[in-house]
Design an enzyme around this catalytic site. Structure first.
Site, PDB file in Angstrom:
ATOM      1  N   CYS A   1       0.785  -1.088   0.033  1.00 55.00           N
ATOM      2  CA  CYS A   1       0.047  -0.050   0.167  1.00 55.00           C
ATOM      3  C   CYS A   1       0.785   1.310   0.066  1.00 55.00           C
ATOM      4  O   CYS A   1       1.744   1.433   0.805  1.00 55.00           O
ATOM      5  CB  CYS A   1      -0.806  -0.134   1.249  1.00 55.00           C
ATOM      6  SG  CYS A   1      -2.490  -1.214   1.120  1.00 55.00           S
ATOM      7  N   THR A   2       0.418   2.219  -1.093  1.00 54.63           N
ATOM      8  CA  THR A   2       1.532   3.151  -1.419  1.00 54.63           C
ATOM      9  C   THR A   2       0.485   4.466  -1.410  1.00 54.63           C
ATOM     10  O   THR A   2      -0.584   4.271  -1.695  1.00 54.63           O
ATOM     11  CB  THR A   2       2.172   2.996  -2.418  1.00 54.63           C
ATOM     12  OG1 THR A   2       3.127   1.814  -1.979  1.00 54.63           O
ATOM     13  CG2 THR A   2       3.481   4.232  -2.798  1.00 54.63           C
ATOM     14  N   SER A   3       1.292   5.719  -1.423  1.00 57.39           N
ATOM     15  CA  SER A   3       0.474   6.842  -1.800  1.00 57.39           C
ATOM     16  C   SER A   3       1.332   7.510  -3.110  1.00 57.39           C
ATOM     17  O   SER A   3       2.640   7.702  -2.864  1.00 57.39           O
ATOM     18  CB  SER A   3       0.202   7.794  -0.635  1.00 57.39           C
ATOM     19  OG  SER A   3      -0.655   7.305   0.136  1.00 57.39           O
TER      20      SER A   3
ATOM     21  N   ALA B   1       0.129   3.985  -6.832  1.00 61.86           N
ATOM     22  CA  ALA B   1       0.541   3.349  -5.751  1.00 61.86           C
ATOM     23  C   ALA B   1      -0.311   1.645  -5.894  1.00 61.86           C
ATOM     24  O   ALA B   1      -1.037   1.431  -7.053  1.00 61.86           O
ATOM     25  CB  ALA B   1      -0.446   3.795  -4.660  1.00 61.86           C
TER      26      ALA B   1
END
Length: 516
Positions: free
Chosen positions: A327-329, A409
């Site tokens: 999980c990333t932004s 993401a």
């Protein structure tokens, strides 16, 4: 903006910010409206994201960014990704069973020590990176950049239906750690959604206020660092005060590739950049594109991404298949002068290590999951090492001038998604809105995932070469990467922003009067 439930691209003559959360986009755009530049807006947006979507990114993690100068075309990259503690001992991560791993997957570790809890934490680089980037390319001060995040932390995480849903997914794991449960849960359960309901992050707000007064290096060498080191030791991490003090982000020249008349600038080194450029090179000889992406194009994308992954995972090291795809932004910014920033920040898994450090009030990454737990591999665990990351912020341009900041993401699905979005724009002349709404395939796993919304013959065609699974583009699990983009059309002086169509919080905000 949405029209009949469909997110549309935003066009403006002002700068704009595209982000996974509208509050972060709005905070960055407010800086642009006050005369700030693209880097000011990107840093502000990233800091706000650490509060309003704390399970995806934050100051307990790390990332990469690219900055493009709208006047000169010069592109710079900054690596502020996580790193292993110097005293890391691979013996702390014994394999749970036989070594059955391959270039797509490796065996699990006893008690998931590389995935959850204190031993999974790597040295965070976000604060050092964001402060360094602001000092070099920004126009506002560090305290001003922190102010919106402090305001949001004092107000607290808004518990709407989506926040409640995200908390419920990991509530059982979060409940294992008392400081985490106290911050995010109600009696060990996910809080119920309610209008106007917030969970204040007061410890985080106090820590950010301290950084505003003492400077960013306090996170690594001052009072904040002492608190962090004590909390990390209590959590079972090998990160020491010396590790924090030694951390520095790294500036580097970008990788520069080309694709059908476009310049493509990417992160060098242990990122998704080399693999993305390799996939574009493999795709470039294709000539029969047609008017719209079809089944033959989907197969070409799958072949290029799969071959790039083979090279990546056997030669560079790899990020493996875990039970959580990551999980990333991502934040994409363009200002009125044409300066651009493409910034990706991550905690790795959803809620990272699941550990909240009580004195700082922040969730920490689980960077150890990016290392291969087997010895003697390209990406094996080692003290002080940096793992191979999936993040792949990009700048595209023409004739040496930047035109598009884009990134995504979604762990391993990031660069296959960007490969297709670039092709949609370059090969088919799509607008950002058209590209973002066009179904994709994902070639980041042994089985190629085909969007159920794709044409009926896509799955059958791709299945000639690969195992195929037809899946929906759902909120959870995330089957296709979550992209955002900001562009500038120099011919007419307009900027364009597009956020991920199906993410409930994503948005684009304009840094000036509403004119789109």
């Amino acid at each position: 903006m949405t029209v009949d439930g469909r997110k549309t691209e935003i066009r403006s003559r002002h700068g704009l910010v595209a982000a996974q959360h509208r509050y972060a986009a709005e905070a960055g755009a407010a800086v642009l409206a006050r005369g700030g530049n693209a880097m000011d807006a990107a840093v502000v947006a990233a800091l706000v994201l650490s509060v309003v979507e704390p399970w995806l990114s934050g100051i307990g993690g790390g990332g990469f960014l690219l900055h493009a100068d709208g006047s000169t075309g010069a592109v710079s990259t900054l690596d502020f990704n996580v790193r292993a503690p110097a005293a890391l001992d691979p013996a702390d991560y014994p394999l749970a069973g036989a070594d059955t791993g391959n270039w797509f997957q490796w065996p699990s570790v006893v008690e998931d020590r590389n995935l959850i809890g204190g031993p999974s934490i790597c040295i965070p680089g976000a604060i050092a990176g964001l402060a360094e980037a602001l000092e070099r390319f920004g126009s506002i001060g560090w305290a001003e950049a922190l102010a919106p995040a402090i305001d949001h932390a004092e107000r607290g995480l808004e518990i709407d239906w989506y926040a409640a849903f995200c908390l419920s997914i990991e509530a059982h794991a979060l409940a294992r750690f008392a400081p985490t449960a106290a911050l995010l849960l109600d009696g060990g359960e996910a809080p119920k959604a309610a209008e106007g309901k917030h969970r204040p992050m007061l410890a985080k707000a106090r820590m950010l206020r301290r950084l505003a007064q003492a400077g960013a290096r306090d996170f690594y060498e001052g009072e904040t660092a002492r608190d962090l080191a004590a909390d990390l030791a209590e959590a079972g991490s090998r990160i020491t005060a010396a590790d924090l003090a030694a951390y520095r982000p790294r500036w580097a020249e970008p990788l520069r590739g080309a694709y059908r008349g476009r310049d493509v600038w990417a992160m060098p080194g242990l990122s998704g950049g080399p693999s993305l450029l390799a996939a574009l090179e493999l795709l470039a000889p294709r000539t029969a594109w047609g008017d719209r992406p079809d089944a033959r194009a989907a197969l070409a994308y799958a072949r290029a991404a799969r071959e790039a992954y083979r090279r990546r995972l056997t030669g560079m090291g790899h990020a493996g298949l875990s039970r959580d795809p990551g999980c990333t932004s991502h934040v994409s910014v363009v200002d009125a002068q044409g300066n651009m920033v493409s910034l990706t920040n991550t905690l790795l898994s959803r809620f990272g290590s699941k550990v909240v450090l009580p004195q700082a009030g922040i969730l920490m990454n689980n960077g150890m999951m990016w290392f291969d737990p087997r010895p003697g591999q390209p990406n094996s665990m080692a003290g002080g090492a940096q793992p191979l990351a999936n993040m792949c912020p990009l700048i595209l341009g023409r004739d040496g001038r930047p035109e598009l900041a884009i990134g995504a993401a979604g762990g391993r699905s990031i660069f296959p998604a960007l490969l297709q979005l670039i092709s949609y724009v370059v090969d088919y002349g799509m607008t950002l809105e058209e590209a973002f709404h066009t179904p994709r395939v994902d070639a980041s796993t042994p089985t190629i995932k085909v969007n159920a919304a794709a044409a009926p013959d896509v799955a059958a065609t791709v299945a000639r070469d690969f195992p195929v699974q037809i899946v929906e583009d759902t909120l959870y699990p995330v089957n296709f990467a979550i992209a955002s983009a900001a562009a500038r059309d120099p011919a007419i002086g307009e900027t364009v922003g597009m956020a991920h169509p199906t993410s409930p919080w994503s948005g684009v905000a304009v840094g000036g009067p509403a004119d789109a």
